[in-house]
Design an enzyme around this catalytic site. Sequence first.
Site, PDB file in Angstrom:
ATOM      1  N   PHE A   1       0.862  -1.189   0.000  1.00 52.42           N
ATOM      2  CA  PHE A   1       0.000   0.000   0.000  1.00 52.42           C
ATOM      3  C   PHE A   1       0.891   1.228   0.000  1.00 52.42           C
ATOM      4  O   PHE A   1       1.754   1.378   0.864  1.00 52.42           O
ATOM      5  CB  PHE A   1      -0.926   0.032   1.222  1.00 52.42           C
ATOM      6  CG  PHE A   1      -1.853   1.218   1.180  1.00 52.42           C
ATOM      7  CD1 PHE A   1      -2.936   1.233   0.315  1.00 52.42           C
ATOM      8  CD2 PHE A   1      -1.614   2.348   1.953  1.00 52.42           C
ATOM      9  CE1 PHE A   1      -3.778   2.344   0.232  1.00 52.42           C
ATOM     10  CE2 PHE A   1      -2.436   3.456   1.879  1.00 52.42           C
ATOM     11  CZ  PHE A   1      -3.521   3.454   1.022  1.00 52.42           C
TER      12      PHE A   1
ATOM     13  N   ASP B   1       9.367   2.572   1.230  1.00 50.15           N
ATOM     14  CA  ASP B   1       8.240   3.339   1.743  1.00 50.15           C
ATOM     15  C   ASP B   1       8.211   3.147   3.256  1.00 50.15           C
ATOM     16  O   ASP B   1       7.791   2.105   3.757  1.00 50.15           O
ATOM     17  CB  ASP B   1       6.948   2.845   1.100  1.00 50.15           C
ATOM     18  CG  ASP B   1       5.713   3.582   1.624  1.00 50.15           C
ATOM     19  OD1 ASP B   1       5.801   4.181   2.715  1.00 50.15           O
ATOM     20  OD2 ASP B   1       4.669   3.526   0.968  1.00 50.15           O
TER      21      ASP B   1
ATOM     22  N   LYS C   1       3.112  10.033   8.048  1.00 51.92           N
ATOM     23  CA  LYS C   1       2.430   9.635   9.279  1.00 51.92           C
ATOM     24  C   LYS C   1       3.014  10.283  10.552  1.00 51.92           C
ATOM     25  O   LYS C   1       2.618  11.370  10.914  1.00 51.92           O
ATOM     26  CB  LYS C   1       2.397   8.113   9.394  1.00 51.92           C
ATOM     27  CG  LYS C   1       1.398   7.487   8.410  1.00 51.92           C
ATOM     28  CD  LYS C   1       1.075   6.073   8.784  1.00 51.92           C
ATOM     29  CE  LYS C   1       0.170   5.356   7.805  1.00 51.92           C
ATOM     30  NZ  LYS C   1      -1.251   5.580   8.020  1.00 51.92           N
TER      31      LYS C   1
HETATM   32  C1  LIG Z   1       3.171   2.351   3.746  1.00 52.52           C
HETATM   33  C2  LIG Z   1       2.229   3.468   3.422  1.00 52.52           C
HETATM   34  N1  LIG Z   1       2.503   4.281   2.379  1.00 52.52           N
HETATM   35  C3  LIG Z   1       1.705   5.293   2.049  1.00 52.52           C
HETATM   36  C4  LIG Z   1       0.552   5.552   2.759  1.00 52.52           C
HETATM   37  C5  LIG Z   1      -0.338   6.690   2.343  1.00 52.52           C
HETATM   38  O1  LIG Z   1      -0.205   7.732   3.239  1.00 52.52           O
HETATM   39  P1  LIG Z   1      -1.256   8.962   3.201  1.00 52.52           P
HETATM   40  O2  LIG Z   1      -2.577   8.407   3.616  1.00 52.52           O
HETATM   41  O3  LIG Z   1      -0.677   9.949   4.171  1.00 52.52           O
HETATM   42  O4  LIG Z   1      -1.268   9.482   1.812  1.00 52.52           O
HETATM   43  C6  LIG Z   1       0.230   4.731   3.851  1.00 52.52           C
HETATM   44  C7  LIG Z   1      -1.013   4.966   4.615  1.00 52.52           C
HETATM   45  O5  LIG Z   1      -1.509   4.117   5.305  1.00 52.52           O
HETATM   46  C8  LIG Z   1       1.085   3.663   4.181  1.00 52.52           C
HETATM   47  O6  LIG Z   1       0.815   2.849   5.204  1.00 52.52           O
END
Ligand SMILES: Cc1ncc(COP(=O)(O)O)c(C=O)c1O
Length: 406
Positions: free
Chosen positions: A140, A225, A256
Amino acid sequence: MSEERGLLEAAERYLTRNYRPAPVVFARGRGCELWDVDGRRYLDLCAGIAVCVVGHSHPVVTEAIARQAGTLVHVSNLFHNPLQIELASKLCSRSLGGRAFFCNSGAEANEALLKIARRTMQKVRGRPERVEIVAMLGSFHGRTIGALSVTGQAKYRDGFGPLWQPVKFVPYADLGALEAAVSDRTCAVLLEPLQGEGGIVVPPPGTLRAIRELCTNRGALMLLDEVQTGMGRTGSLFAYQRSLADDPPDGLSVAKGLAGGVPMGAILVTEELARGFEPGTHASTFGGNLLASAAALATLEVIDRERLCERAGSLGERLRVALEGLVAERPAVAVAARGEGLLQGLVMDPAIDTPAVVAACREKGVLLSVAGGNVVRFSPPLVVTEAELDEGVGVLRQVLASPPRV
Ligand SMILES: Cc1ncc(COP(=O)(O)O)c(C=O)c1O
Protein backbone atom coordinates in the site's frame (compact mmCIF):
# COMPACT_ATOMS: atom_id res chain seq x y z
CA MET A 1 -30.26 14.01 21.48
CA SER A 2 -26.60 13.62 22.54
CA GLU A 3 -24.09 15.96 20.94
CA GLU A 4 -22.57 12.91 19.28
CA ARG A 5 -25.87 11.82 17.64
CA GLY A 6 -26.41 15.29 16.13
CA LEU A 7 -22.91 15.33 14.69
CA LEU A 8 -23.29 11.83 13.25
CA GLU A 9 -26.46 12.92 11.45
CA ALA A 10 -24.69 15.94 9.98
CA ALA A 11 -21.75 13.74 8.90
CA GLU A 12 -24.16 11.41 7.12
CA ARG A 13 -25.63 14.39 5.28
CA TYR A 14 -22.49 16.35 4.31
CA LEU A 15 -19.45 14.10 3.95
CA THR A 16 -18.58 12.07 0.85
CA ARG A 17 -18.99 8.36 1.45
CA ASN A 18 -15.42 7.21 0.94
CA TYR A 19 -14.90 6.27 4.61
CA ARG A 20 -16.73 3.84 6.86
CA PRO A 21 -16.14 5.63 10.18
CA ALA A 22 -17.14 4.14 13.54
CA PRO A 23 -20.01 6.04 15.16
CA VAL A 24 -17.75 7.93 17.57
CA VAL A 25 -16.85 11.63 17.47
CA PHE A 26 -13.66 12.50 19.32
CA ALA A 27 -13.15 15.81 21.07
CA ARG A 28 -9.83 15.66 22.91
CA GLY A 29 -6.87 13.48 23.77
CA ARG A 30 -3.90 13.19 26.10
CA GLY A 31 -1.10 10.61 25.77
CA CYS A 32 -2.82 7.34 24.80
CA GLU A 33 -6.28 8.42 25.91
CA LEU A 34 -9.10 9.98 23.89
CA TRP A 35 -12.48 11.36 24.97
CA ASP A 36 -15.52 11.61 22.73
CA VAL A 37 -17.81 14.65 22.60
CA ASP A 38 -20.06 13.05 25.24
CA GLY A 39 -17.11 12.55 27.60
CA ARG A 40 -16.53 8.80 27.21
CA ARG A 41 -12.89 7.74 27.59
CA TYR A 42 -11.08 5.42 25.14
CA LEU A 43 -7.63 3.84 25.22
CA ASP A 44 -6.04 4.61 21.86
CA LEU A 45 -3.81 1.78 20.62
CA CYS A 46 -4.34 2.84 16.99
CA ALA A 47 -2.83 6.35 17.20
CA GLY A 48 -4.53 7.71 14.11
CA ILE A 49 -3.22 4.70 12.12
CA ALA A 50 0.39 4.87 13.33
CA VAL A 51 0.55 8.67 13.26
CA CYS A 52 0.59 10.01 16.82
CA VAL A 53 4.00 8.63 17.81
CA VAL A 54 4.41 10.92 20.83
CA GLY A 55 0.77 10.52 21.90
CA HIS A 56 -2.00 13.09 21.86
CA SER A 57 -1.34 16.69 22.91
CA HIS A 58 2.23 16.07 24.02
CA PRO A 59 3.18 19.28 25.87
CA VAL A 60 6.44 19.77 23.94
CA VAL A 61 4.74 19.43 20.54
CA THR A 62 1.69 21.43 21.65
CA GLU A 63 3.90 24.25 22.85
CA ALA A 64 5.95 24.25 19.63
CA ILE A 65 2.81 24.35 17.45
CA ALA A 66 1.20 27.10 19.54
CA ARG A 67 4.37 29.20 19.58
CA GLN A 68 4.88 28.81 15.85
CA ALA A 69 1.22 29.55 15.08
CA GLY A 70 1.67 32.88 16.83
CA THR A 71 4.97 33.63 15.07
CA LEU A 72 4.72 32.61 11.41
CA VAL A 73 2.79 29.76 9.80
CA HIS A 74 3.61 29.87 6.10
CA VAL A 75 5.75 31.70 3.57
CA SER A 76 5.91 29.24 0.58
CA ASN A 77 8.97 27.74 -0.99
CA LEU A 78 9.63 30.93 -2.96
CA PHE A 79 11.63 31.76 0.19
CA HIS A 80 13.61 29.92 2.83
CA ASN A 81 12.37 29.22 6.31
CA PRO A 82 14.73 28.32 9.14
CA LEU A 83 12.74 25.38 10.50
CA GLN A 84 12.57 23.49 7.18
CA ILE A 85 16.35 23.84 6.86
CA GLU A 86 16.93 22.63 10.43
CA LEU A 87 14.54 19.69 9.94
CA ALA A 88 16.17 18.67 6.64
CA SER A 89 19.60 18.75 8.24
CA LYS A 90 18.47 16.62 11.20
CA LEU A 91 16.61 14.02 9.12
CA CYS A 92 19.36 13.71 6.49
CA SER A 93 22.15 13.38 9.03
CA ARG A 94 20.18 10.58 10.67
CA SER A 95 19.35 8.68 7.49
CA LEU A 96 20.87 8.69 3.99
CA GLY A 97 23.14 11.70 4.42
CA GLY A 98 21.79 13.30 1.24
CA ARG A 99 18.87 15.70 0.90
CA ALA A 100 15.20 16.11 1.84
CA PHE A 101 12.07 17.29 0.02
CA PHE A 102 8.95 18.05 2.08
CA CYS A 103 5.29 17.57 1.22
CA ASN A 104 2.09 16.84 3.14
CA SER A 105 1.20 13.14 3.12
CA GLY A 106 2.43 9.64 2.47
CA ALA A 107 0.95 9.37 -1.00
CA GLU A 108 2.51 12.66 -1.98
CA ALA A 109 5.88 11.54 -0.64
CA ASN A 110 5.67 8.39 -2.75
CA GLU A 111 4.75 10.45 -5.82
CA ALA A 112 7.87 12.52 -5.22
CA LEU A 113 9.96 9.40 -4.74
CA LEU A 114 8.75 7.89 -8.02
CA LYS A 115 9.29 11.16 -9.87
CA ILE A 116 12.79 11.73 -8.53
CA ALA A 117 13.76 8.12 -9.33
CA ARG A 118 12.43 8.40 -12.88
CA ARG A 119 14.10 11.74 -13.49
CA THR A 120 17.41 10.58 -12.02
CA MET A 121 17.44 7.64 -14.42
CA GLN A 122 16.64 9.85 -17.39
CA LYS A 123 18.69 12.92 -16.67
CA VAL A 124 21.45 11.93 -14.25
CA ARG A 125 22.26 8.35 -15.23
CA GLY A 126 21.25 8.92 -18.87
CA ARG A 127 19.13 5.75 -18.98
CA PRO A 128 15.75 6.90 -20.34
CA GLU A 129 14.79 3.33 -21.26
CA ARG A 130 14.74 2.38 -17.57
CA VAL A 131 11.13 3.29 -16.93
CA GLU A 132 9.72 0.32 -15.03
CA ILE A 133 8.96 0.20 -11.33
CA VAL A 134 8.99 -3.21 -9.69
CA ALA A 135 6.53 -3.16 -6.79
CA MET A 136 5.08 -5.72 -4.40
CA LEU A 137 1.78 -7.54 -4.25
CA GLY A 138 0.00 -6.72 -1.00
CA SER A 139 1.65 -3.29 -0.84
CA PHE A 140 0.00 0.00 0.00
CA HIS A 141 1.53 3.30 -1.09
CA GLY A 142 -1.40 5.73 -1.08
CA ARG A 143 -4.42 6.89 -3.06
CA THR A 144 -3.11 9.28 -5.70
CA ILE A 145 -2.98 7.84 -9.21
CA GLY A 146 0.81 7.37 -9.11
CA ALA A 147 0.83 5.81 -5.63
CA LEU A 148 -2.15 3.65 -6.54
CA SER A 149 -0.35 2.44 -9.65
CA VAL A 150 2.36 0.86 -7.49
CA THR A 151 -0.10 -0.42 -4.87
CA GLY A 152 -0.45 -4.17 -5.33
CA GLN A 153 -3.98 -4.70 -3.99
CA ALA A 154 -6.97 -4.85 -6.35
CA LYS A 155 -9.44 -3.51 -3.78
CA TYR A 156 -7.76 -0.09 -3.80
CA ARG A 157 -7.35 0.07 -7.59
CA ASP A 158 -10.79 -1.10 -8.68
CA GLY A 159 -12.68 1.51 -10.71
CA PHE A 160 -9.75 3.89 -11.13
CA GLY A 161 -8.04 2.43 -14.18
CA PRO A 162 -6.24 2.69 -16.42
CA LEU A 163 -3.43 3.36 -13.99
CA TRP A 164 0.20 4.08 -14.75
CA GLN A 165 1.38 1.15 -16.86
CA PRO A 166 5.09 0.47 -16.46
CA VAL A 167 4.78 -1.38 -13.15
CA LYS A 168 5.59 -5.04 -12.53
CA PHE A 169 4.29 -6.69 -9.36
CA VAL A 170 6.01 -9.56 -7.58
CA PRO A 171 5.01 -11.39 -4.39
CA TYR A 172 6.35 -9.51 -1.33
CA ALA A 173 9.90 -10.48 -0.40
CA ASP A 174 10.02 -13.22 -3.06
CA LEU A 175 13.66 -13.01 -4.10
CA GLY A 176 13.30 -15.45 -7.00
CA ALA A 177 10.44 -13.47 -8.50
CA LEU A 178 12.40 -10.25 -8.02
CA GLU A 179 15.45 -11.71 -9.75
CA ALA A 180 13.23 -12.53 -12.71
CA ALA A 181 11.44 -9.16 -12.71
CA VAL A 182 14.35 -6.72 -12.40
CA SER A 183 15.76 -6.08 -15.86
CA ASP A 184 17.67 -3.44 -17.80
CA ARG A 185 14.33 -1.62 -18.12
CA THR A 186 13.92 -1.34 -14.33
CA CYS A 187 14.14 2.13 -12.87
CA ALA A 188 13.53 1.15 -9.24
CA VAL A 189 12.31 -1.49 -6.85
CA LEU A 190 9.82 -0.04 -4.36
CA LEU A 191 8.74 -1.76 -1.17
CA GLU A 192 7.75 -1.30 2.45
CA PRO A 193 10.35 -2.68 4.90
CA LEU A 194 7.38 -4.37 6.59
CA GLN A 195 3.96 -4.34 4.93
CA GLY A 196 1.52 -2.39 7.08
CA GLU A 197 -1.87 -2.18 5.35
CA GLY A 198 -1.12 -5.53 3.70
CA GLY A 199 -1.45 -7.20 7.13
CA ILE A 200 1.74 -6.53 9.17
CA VAL A 201 3.85 -8.80 6.96
CA VAL A 202 7.48 -9.04 8.08
CA PRO A 203 9.98 -10.18 5.42
CA PRO A 204 12.36 -13.03 6.32
CA PRO A 205 15.72 -11.88 7.77
CA GLY A 206 18.20 -10.90 5.07
CA THR A 207 15.53 -9.98 2.51
CA LEU A 208 16.18 -6.23 2.43
CA ARG A 209 19.90 -6.83 2.11
CA ALA A 210 19.41 -9.27 -0.76
CA ILE A 211 17.16 -6.75 -2.52
CA ARG A 212 19.74 -4.01 -1.98
CA GLU A 213 22.42 -6.20 -3.56
CA LEU A 214 20.18 -7.16 -6.47
CA CYS A 215 19.37 -3.51 -7.17
CA THR A 216 23.02 -2.49 -7.03
CA ASN A 217 24.12 -5.35 -9.29
CA ARG A 218 21.40 -4.68 -11.87
CA GLY A 219 21.69 -0.89 -11.87
CA ALA A 220 18.23 -0.30 -10.40
CA LEU A 221 17.38 2.05 -7.56
CA MET A 222 16.08 0.75 -4.23
CA LEU A 223 13.24 2.80 -2.76
CA LEU A 224 11.67 2.16 0.64
CA ASP A 225 8.24 3.34 1.74
CA GLU A 226 8.74 4.11 5.44
CA VAL A 227 5.48 6.04 5.74
CA GLN A 228 4.12 3.62 8.34
CA THR A 229 7.38 2.18 9.71
CA GLY A 230 9.38 5.41 10.10
CA MET A 231 9.79 7.78 13.05
CA GLY A 232 10.77 5.14 15.58
CA ARG A 233 7.74 2.87 15.29
CA THR A 234 9.60 -0.36 14.60
CA GLY A 235 12.46 0.20 17.06
CA SER A 236 14.84 2.47 15.11
CA LEU A 237 14.20 5.91 13.60
CA PHE A 238 13.74 4.19 10.22
CA ALA A 239 13.11 0.46 9.89
CA TYR A 240 15.89 -0.05 7.30
CA GLN A 241 18.49 0.98 9.87
CA ARG A 242 18.29 -2.33 11.69
CA SER A 243 19.33 -4.35 8.64
CA LEU A 244 20.76 -1.96 6.01
CA ALA A 245 22.59 0.62 8.09
CA ASP A 246 25.83 0.14 6.15
CA ASP A 247 24.26 -0.21 2.69
CA PRO A 248 21.11 1.92 2.75
CA PRO A 249 18.43 2.37 0.08
CA ASP A 250 18.70 5.16 -2.52
CA GLY A 251 15.63 6.91 -1.22
CA LEU A 252 12.79 6.61 1.25
CA SER A 253 9.45 8.19 1.93
CA VAL A 254 8.17 9.14 5.36
CA ALA A 255 4.95 10.76 6.61
CA LYS A 256 2.43 9.63 9.28
CA GLY A 257 4.49 10.12 12.49
CA LEU A 258 6.80 12.75 11.02
CA ALA A 259 5.13 15.79 12.57
CA GLY A 260 3.30 13.99 15.37
CA GLY A 261 -0.14 14.41 13.74
CA VAL A 262 0.30 17.65 11.81
CA PRO A 263 0.13 16.73 8.10
CA MET A 264 3.64 16.35 6.70
CA GLY A 265 5.47 14.00 4.36
CA ALA A 266 9.03 13.90 3.09
CA ILE A 267 11.46 12.03 0.93
CA LEU A 268 15.01 11.49 2.06
CA VAL A 269 17.36 10.67 -0.79
CA THR A 270 21.05 10.19 -1.56
CA GLU A 271 23.05 12.98 -3.19
CA GLU A 272 22.81 11.15 -6.52
CA LEU A 273 19.02 10.91 -6.40
CA ALA A 274 18.75 14.50 -5.23
CA ARG A 275 20.28 15.57 -8.53
CA GLY A 276 17.12 14.26 -10.24
CA PHE A 277 15.26 17.37 -9.05
CA GLU A 278 16.32 20.70 -10.49
CA PRO A 279 14.56 24.04 -9.95
CA GLY A 280 11.03 23.88 -11.32
CA THR A 281 10.83 20.09 -11.66
CA HIS A 282 8.78 19.40 -8.53
CA ALA A 283 7.08 21.39 -5.78
CA SER A 284 4.51 21.51 -3.00
CA THR A 285 2.90 24.77 -1.89
CA PHE A 286 2.64 23.81 1.76
CA GLY A 287 5.64 21.43 1.86
CA GLY A 288 7.92 22.06 4.83
CA ASN A 289 6.09 25.15 6.02
CA LEU A 290 6.97 26.61 9.40
CA LEU A 291 4.04 25.15 11.33
CA ALA A 292 4.58 21.57 10.13
CA SER A 293 8.36 21.87 10.48
CA ALA A 294 8.03 23.15 14.05
CA ALA A 295 5.79 20.19 14.89
CA ALA A 296 8.24 17.75 13.29
CA LEU A 297 11.26 19.21 15.10
CA ALA A 298 9.41 18.98 18.42
CA THR A 299 8.32 15.39 17.62
CA LEU A 300 11.93 14.43 16.87
CA GLU A 301 13.05 16.07 20.11
CA VAL A 302 10.51 14.04 22.10
CA ILE A 303 11.48 10.82 20.29
CA ASP A 304 15.09 11.40 21.39
CA ARG A 305 14.45 12.78 24.84
CA GLU A 306 12.05 9.98 25.81
CA ARG A 307 14.10 7.33 23.99
CA LEU A 308 11.03 6.26 22.04
CA CYS A 309 12.89 4.11 19.49
CA GLU A 310 14.30 1.91 22.24
CA ARG A 311 10.93 1.97 23.94
CA ALA A 312 9.18 0.82 20.76
CA GLY A 313 11.65 -2.06 20.52
CA SER A 314 11.28 -3.30 24.08
CA LEU A 315 7.54 -2.68 24.53
CA GLY A 316 6.93 -4.17 21.08
CA GLU A 317 8.66 -7.38 22.17
CA ARG A 318 6.52 -7.48 25.29
CA LEU A 319 3.36 -6.88 23.24
CA ARG A 320 4.23 -9.65 20.80
CA VAL A 321 4.77 -12.10 23.66
CA ALA A 322 1.34 -11.13 25.01
CA LEU A 323 -0.25 -11.61 21.58
CA GLU A 324 1.50 -14.96 21.17
CA GLY A 325 -0.13 -15.82 24.50
CA LEU A 326 -3.54 -15.13 22.94
CA VAL A 327 -2.63 -17.44 20.03
CA ALA A 328 -1.64 -20.19 22.51
CA GLU A 329 -4.88 -19.69 24.46
CA ARG A 330 -7.20 -19.71 21.44
CA PRO A 331 -5.48 -21.28 18.42
CA ALA A 332 -8.80 -21.72 16.62
CA VAL A 333 -9.43 -17.96 16.82
CA ALA A 334 -6.01 -16.29 16.54
CA VAL A 335 -3.43 -18.05 14.40
CA ALA A 336 -0.25 -15.92 14.65
CA ALA A 337 1.30 -12.80 16.12
CA ARG A 338 3.76 -10.82 14.03
CA GLY A 339 5.32 -7.40 13.69
CA GLU A 340 8.28 -5.24 14.67
CA GLY A 341 8.44 -2.77 17.53
CA LEU A 342 5.10 -1.13 18.21
CA LEU A 343 3.60 -2.23 14.91
CA GLN A 344 2.19 -5.62 15.81
CA GLY A 345 -0.59 -7.72 14.38
CA LEU A 346 -2.70 -10.62 15.60
CA VAL A 347 -3.68 -12.76 12.61
CA MET A 348 -7.22 -14.10 12.95
CA ASP A 349 -8.58 -17.39 11.69
CA PRO A 350 -10.56 -16.88 8.44
CA ALA A 351 -13.76 -17.93 10.28
CA ILE A 352 -13.50 -14.86 12.55
CA ASP A 353 -14.98 -11.48 11.59
CA THR A 354 -11.93 -9.27 12.22
CA PRO A 355 -13.64 -5.88 11.70
CA ALA A 356 -16.28 -7.01 14.21
CA VAL A 357 -13.53 -7.95 16.68
CA VAL A 358 -12.09 -4.44 16.38
CA ALA A 359 -15.59 -2.95 16.74
CA ALA A 360 -16.23 -5.03 19.88
CA CYS A 361 -12.95 -3.80 21.40
CA ARG A 362 -13.99 -0.23 20.60
CA GLU A 363 -17.32 -0.76 22.33
CA LYS A 364 -15.29 -1.82 25.38
CA GLY A 365 -13.22 1.37 25.11
CA VAL A 366 -10.07 0.18 23.26
CA LEU A 367 -9.15 1.45 19.79
CA LEU A 368 -7.36 -0.91 17.40
CA SER A 369 -7.53 -1.21 13.61
CA VAL A 370 -7.76 -3.88 10.90
CA ALA A 371 -4.89 -4.52 8.49
CA GLY A 372 -4.98 -6.86 5.52
CA GLY A 373 -8.60 -7.85 6.20
CA ASN A 374 -7.87 -10.43 8.91
CA VAL A 375 -5.23 -8.89 11.16
CA VAL A 376 -5.92 -6.91 14.34
CA ARG A 377 -3.32 -4.15 14.29
CA PHE A 378 -1.71 -2.53 17.32
CA SER A 379 0.01 0.75 16.38
CA PRO A 380 -0.11 2.66 19.68
CA PRO A 381 1.64 5.92 20.49
CA LEU A 382 5.27 5.07 21.33
CA VAL A 383 4.73 6.66 24.77
CA VAL A 384 2.26 3.88 25.66
CA THR A 385 2.83 2.31 29.08
CA GLU A 386 3.04 -1.38 29.96
CA ALA A 387 -0.22 -1.01 31.91
CA GLU A 388 -1.98 0.48 28.88
CA LEU A 389 -0.79 -2.33 26.61
CA ASP A 390 -1.96 -4.86 29.22
CA GLU A 391 -5.35 -3.14 29.35
CA GLY A 392 -5.66 -3.37 25.55
CA VAL A 393 -4.59 -7.01 25.39
CA GLY A 394 -6.98 -7.78 28.27
CA VAL A 395 -9.94 -6.31 26.39
CA LEU A 396 -8.98 -8.17 23.21
CA ARG A 397 -8.74 -11.39 25.26
CA GLN A 398 -12.32 -10.82 26.53
CA VAL A 399 -13.59 -10.28 22.98
CA LEU A 400 -11.80 -13.38 21.68
CA ALA A 401 -13.49 -15.49 24.37
CA SER A 402 -16.70 -15.35 22.31
CA PRO A 403 -15.50 -13.95 18.99
CA PRO A 404 -17.77 -12.62 16.23
CA ARG A 405 -17.73 -14.99 13.28
CA VAL A 406 -18.18 -14.31 9.58
C1 LIG B 1 3.17 2.35 3.75
C2 LIG B 1 2.23 3.47 3.42
N1 LIG B 1 2.50 4.28 2.38
C3 LIG B 1 1.70 5.29 2.05
C4 LIG B 1 0.55 5.55 2.76
C5 LIG B 1 -0.34 6.69 2.34
O1 LIG B 1 -0.20 7.73 3.24
P1 LIG B 1 -1.26 8.96 3.20
O2 LIG B 1 -2.58 8.41 3.62
O3 LIG B 1 -0.68 9.95 4.17
O4 LIG B 1 -1.27 9.48 1.81
C6 LIG B 1 0.23 4.73 3.85
C7 LIG B 1 -1.01 4.97 4.61
O5 LIG B 1 -1.51 4.12 5.31
C8 LIG B 1 1.08 3.66 4.18
O6 LIG B 1 0.82 2.85 5.20
